[in-house]
Scaffold this motif. Structure first.
Motif, PDB file in Angstrom:
ATOM      1  N   UNK A 236       6.191  -7.886   4.672  1.00  0.00           N
ATOM      2  CA  UNK A 236       6.019  -6.562   4.606  1.00  0.00           C
ATOM      3  C   UNK A 236       4.744  -6.340   5.224  1.00  0.00           C
ATOM      4  N   UNK A 237       4.756  -4.496   5.388  1.00  0.00           N
ATOM      5  CA  UNK A 237       3.636  -4.590   6.025  1.00  0.00           C
ATOM      6  C   UNK A 237       2.734  -3.148   5.426  1.00  0.00           C
ATOM      7  N   UNK A 238       1.713  -3.045   5.131  1.00  0.00           N
ATOM      8  CA  UNK A 238       0.983  -2.355   4.309  1.00  0.00           C
ATOM      9  C   UNK A 238       0.297  -1.204   4.889  1.00  0.00           C
ATOM     10  N   UNK A 239       0.635   0.053   5.072  1.00  0.00           N
ATOM     11  CA  UNK A 239      -1.010   0.357   5.363  1.00  0.00           C
ATOM     12  C   UNK A 239      -1.533   0.338   4.990  1.00  0.00           C
ATOM     13  N   UNK A 240      -3.331   0.133   6.009  1.00  0.00           N
ATOM     14  CA  UNK A 240      -3.889   0.587   6.329  1.00  0.00           C
ATOM     15  C   UNK A 240      -4.666   0.356   4.684  1.00  0.00           C
ATOM     16  N   UNK A 241      -5.390  -0.096   4.206  1.00  0.00           N
ATOM     17  CA  UNK A 241      -5.611  -0.164   2.350  1.00  0.00           C
ATOM     18  C   UNK A 241      -7.381  -0.158   2.134  1.00  0.00           C
ATOM     19  N   UNK A 242      -8.010   0.098   2.808  1.00  0.00           N
ATOM     20  CA  UNK A 242      -9.524   0.600   3.089  1.00  0.00           C
ATOM     21  C   UNK A 242      -9.014   1.892   3.248  1.00  0.00           C
ATOM     22  N   UNK A 243     -10.582   2.459   3.112  1.00  0.00           N
ATOM     23  CA  UNK A 243     -11.270   4.048   3.333  1.00  0.00           C
ATOM     24  C   UNK A 243      -9.825   4.719   3.999  1.00  0.00           C
ATOM     25  N   UNK A 244      -9.657   5.801   3.717  1.00  0.00           N
ATOM     26  CA  UNK A 244      -8.790   6.510   4.224  1.00  0.00           C
ATOM     27  C   UNK A 244      -9.479   7.838   5.190  1.00  0.00           C
TER      28      UNK A 244
END
Length: 418
Positions: A236-244
């Motif tokens: 499962x991939x997460x869309x970027x989890x840092x500052x958006x």
């Protein structure tokens, strides 16, 4: 019957579909049911989510209902506070073979959550003894390991198809080299298997460079096949989890790129963020818009050639293999091995302030845009000899790295990365 998540993944894997899933949770029963119903009505393969509130994450099961009764809101669904029948009624007519629902929670002590989800008729959740302890709590790692071992045994014993997703690929959300994300996902998978679970998913969070991410996900699959070959698993991939990104165009571009990454690497599922992620808790309509965007992008045929990772696969695989093998050699019990590894600095999460994390390792973004190790501390990896570690990272350098993705996407809009 149960096992809906694994069956849906299996049904769509052969077609090359990517299941899309929101990170959505609401405190009130009616609002949560409305959100799930809207997601379930989408005309492409989706997974539903019950994201729990921050009170439940720290074991406070009284305050959520008090706040709701006072006319206030909470930032997720208080699963443990509601009765099992209330949650069953919430899910009635929605959750099933074509619309599995996963409980996402964020607690280092998950047994009450696991008991509640099973009582409500669910069998899919996520987290892990490392990934939900060191980044998000101050609970000693030994206590988290024991709690997760008991909880995994409970889930395995009470459900036929209990599914758990390692959050190890999302440590601290950003600025963690891919090899550590891959290693912790695989190690938590080994931990789950040791405690009786046979259905799992392994996570990876989109990073700073698409080519590096493609290589890392290939490496994750290679290691999972080697260490978890006797269980059912998917990625499962997460869309970027840092500052958006702060602009709609920038956020849209990042979401599109995450969907392309999932498609190009054969990820079976993607957890999608929304365009409004940087400034508010997303509404149902914003979640639906993001799911449509990701699903449409993932459905576009890839124009990449075979194995387009520019050598990152070999680099990540070598480092992650060293980390996994070193940890598993410490003790036959995976939980004990994890505790020993962090105590000795053989696993070390950059910029993590938990007392059980040594904090000697750091990371850098190199001139290619890739996440690489700065100081390696005691990590068992090839690199500078003792005494030749990089100088201490300055605060302005850390600030620039934290904003690297934000600035790149906000500046270039819907630029295709990698």
């Amino acid at each position: 019957m149960g096992g809906h998540l694994d069956r849906l993944v299996a049904a769509h894997r052969g077609r090359g579909d990517v299941l899309v899933q929101p990170r959505m949770g609401f405190g009130r029963l009616a609002a949560m049911r409305h959100g799930l119903a809207q997601v379930a009505e989408l005309d492409f393969p989706v997974v539903g989510t019950l994201t729990l509130d921050s009170y439940t994450r720290v074991g406070d099961h009284v305050t959520p209902l008090e706040r709701l009764a006072a006319g206030e809101e909470v930032n997720g669904y208080p699963l443990v506070s509601y009765t099992a029948e209330e949650t069953r009624e919430l899910l009635r007519g929605l959750e099933g073979p074509t619309f599995p629902v996963q409980v996402r929670h964020g607690t280092a002590l998950p047994l009450p959550v696991f008991r509640s989800l099973v009582a409500a008729g669910l069998d899919a959740t996520e987290g892990g003894p490392v990934s939900y302890c060191l980044p998000y709590s101050r609970l000693p790692l030994t206590e988290a390991v024991d709690a997760w071992a008991e909880s995994c045994r409970f889930l395995a014993g009470e459900t036929e198809f209990g599914h758990i997703e390692s959050f190890g690929g999302c440590l601290l959300g950003q600025l963690c080299p891919p090899s550590l994300l891959v290693a912790v996902s695989v190690l938590e998978g080994c931990f789950f298997r040791q405690h009786g679970l046979r259905h799992m998913s392994l996570s990876y969070a989109q990073g700073t460079l698409a080519a590096q991410d493609r290589g890392a996900i290939r490496a994750l699959r290679t290691l999972a096949a080697a260490h978890l070959g006797d269980v059912t698993w998917h990625v499962v991939l997460y869309t970027y989890m840092g500052l958006f990104p702060r602009t709609p165009d920038g956020a849209t571009g990042l979401i599109r790129d995450s969907a392309r990454l999932a498609r190009d690497t054969g990820c079976e599922r993607i957890i999608v963020k929304t365009v409004s992620e940087a400034w508010q808790i997303p509404t149902v309509s914003e979640n639906l818009e993001a799911l449509r965007l990701a699903a449409a992008e993932a459905a576009v045929p890839s124009d990449l050639g075979a194995e387009p990772d520019d050598g990152y696969y070999a680099e990540v695989l070598e480092e992650a293999s060293l980390l996994v093998d070193c940890v598993l050699d410490l003790d036959p019990d995976v939980g004990t091995a994890l505790v020993k590894a962090f105590s000795r600095g053989l696993l070390d999460i950059p910029f993590c302030l938990h007392p059980d994390n040594r904090g000697a390792a750091t990371t850098l973004i190199d001139d290619r845009g890739a996440l690489v190790w700065g100081a390696r501390g005691r990590l068992p990896l090839p690199g500078p000899a003792h005494g030749t570690e990089p100088a201490r990272l300055r605060s302005d350098q850390l600030h620039n790295m934290l904003n690297h993705v934000v600035n790149r996407y906000d500046k270039h809009g819907a630029m295709v990365s990698g």
